[in-house]
Scaffold this motif. Structure first.
Motif, PDB file in Angstrom:
ATOM      1  N   ALA A   8      -6.976  14.317  -5.777  1.00  0.00           N
ATOM      2  CA  ALA A   8      -6.408  15.117  -6.869  1.00  0.00           C
ATOM      3  C   ALA A   8      -7.441  15.375  -7.954  1.00  0.00           C
ATOM      4  O   ALA A   8      -7.546  16.491  -8.487  1.00  0.00           O
ATOM      5  N   VAL A   9      -8.232  14.352  -8.288  1.00  0.00           N
ATOM      6  CA  VAL A   9      -9.269  14.520  -9.301  1.00  0.00           C
ATOM      7  C   VAL A   9     -10.338  15.493  -8.813  1.00  0.00           C
ATOM      8  O   VAL A   9     -10.798  16.366  -9.565  1.00  0.00           O
ATOM      9  N   SER A  12      -9.114  18.984  -8.976  1.00  0.00           N
ATOM     10  CA  SER A  12      -9.117  19.433 -10.371  1.00  0.00           C
ATOM     11  C   SER A  12     -10.528  19.806 -10.814  1.00  0.00           C
ATOM     12  O   SER A  12     -10.728  20.803 -11.523  1.00  0.00           O
ATOM     13  N   LEU A  15     -11.412  23.120  -9.249  1.00  0.00           N
ATOM     14  CA  LEU A  15     -10.741  24.177 -10.002  1.00  0.00           C
ATOM     15  C   LEU A  15     -11.469  24.440 -11.316  1.00  0.00           C
ATOM     16  O   LEU A  15     -11.663  25.595 -11.714  1.00  0.00           O
ATOM     17  N   GLY A  16     -11.888  23.370 -11.974  1.00  0.00           N
ATOM     18  CA  GLY A  16     -12.609  23.526 -13.231  1.00  0.00           C
ATOM     19  C   GLY A  16     -13.915  24.267 -13.055  1.00  0.00           C
ATOM     20  O   GLY A  16     -14.281  25.119 -13.887  1.00  0.00           O
TER      21      GLY A  16
END
Length: 278
Positions: A8-9, A12, A15-16
């Motif tokens: 999940a990290v 993220s 995505l960032g």
């Protein structure tokens, strides 16, 4: 649960990186809409996006214990995102050399693009450890114990075999790009992404199946186990020869047999439209 939290990290972070790169592209296009050099800014930003995302995916695959099917799914999805967001950037020296041969790029433009790609590749290699140093996940914290560096060589075959793998991957990739115009336009990017995913599945265990000299410079060359010259032979010479073989096949051999040109000179190696650049 820990693996899912790490995933999940990492998602993220991916995505960032994409959002940051897209904001940078849009800002550059908004501030300098009619400047000839804007394509070089897009080349820098997009190649950085490609390399930074691949650094994180490589970490997930090698240290995160990611299941192969999930890793391949992420490879396909991020390849689609790249293809849809690059806005004319080539992000590969072999793609720039291909367009130089086809006359889509001038020599100065091709060399400048390649320089931008290598600068962005080095920038991604230097920036990602700062992101990992935040220790947002156990995986990133574990990676800090190695100094944010590779622990093993990515070349898991004799050098000639490894170079042949990269050559073959580049040959297939450029061949797919030459023929992608036969696919309906809205399916072209997913089609190229599918080819990339298949190549990663087929050759990833031997060399990582990078077939992009700039990307390899960013993610592979800092790894121990081989010299710079050996990595150059595998990840630079191999893909260049693969691209050259594909060009000769479709620009010389097949036209000589059929009497028809088979290379669409208005498409780049991402399967997208290109314009003549000075």
């Amino acid at each position: 649960m820990a693996e899912m939290a790490d995933l999940a990290v990492s998602l993220s972070l991916l995505l960032g990186i994409v959002v940051f790169s897209e904001v940078a592209r849009r800002t550059a296009l908004y501030l300098f809409p009619n400047r000839n050099w804007i394509i070089y800014a897009l080349e820098l930003i997009s190649t950085f996006q490609l390399c930074a995302c691949t650094h994180e995916l490589k970490l997930l695959a090698e240290m995160g214990g990611l299941e192969p099917r999930i890793a391949l799914t992420l490879t396909f999805l991020i390849s689609v995102v790249h293809g849809l967001s690059f806005r004319g950037a080539i992000c590969s020296p072999t793609g720039a050399l291909e367009q130089l041969y086809l006359g889509t790029l001038t020599r100065r433009c091709a060399l400048t693009r390649i320089s931008c790609q290598l600068i962005a590749a080095e920038a991604a290699r230097r920036v990602m450890p700062h992101a990992w140093a935040l220790a947002l996940s156990d995986l990133h914290a574990q990676h800090s114990l190695t100094g944010f560096s590779c622990t093993n060589s990515p070349v898991n075959a004799p050098l000639l075999q490894a170079a042949a793998v990269e050559l073959g991957c580049a040959f297939v990739m450029h061949t797919a790009a030459f023929n992608v115009e036969k696919v309906e336009e809205k399916y072209r990017v997913p089609a190229i992404a599918a080819v990339i995913t298949i190549l990663v599945y087929a050759g990833g265990h031997l060399t990582g199946a990078v077939f992009n000299p700039a990307l390899a410079f960013s993610i592979q060359f800092s790894c121990p186990g081989n010299t710079f010259a050996e990595y150059s032979f595998v990840y630079w010479i191999g893909p260049i020869l693969g691209m050259t073989g594909s060009l000769l096949l479709f620009d010389k051999v097949i036209p000589a047999i059929s009497g028809k040109s088979t290379i669409p000179k208005h498409l780049n190696s991402n399967g997208l439209e290109t314009k003549k650049m000075k």
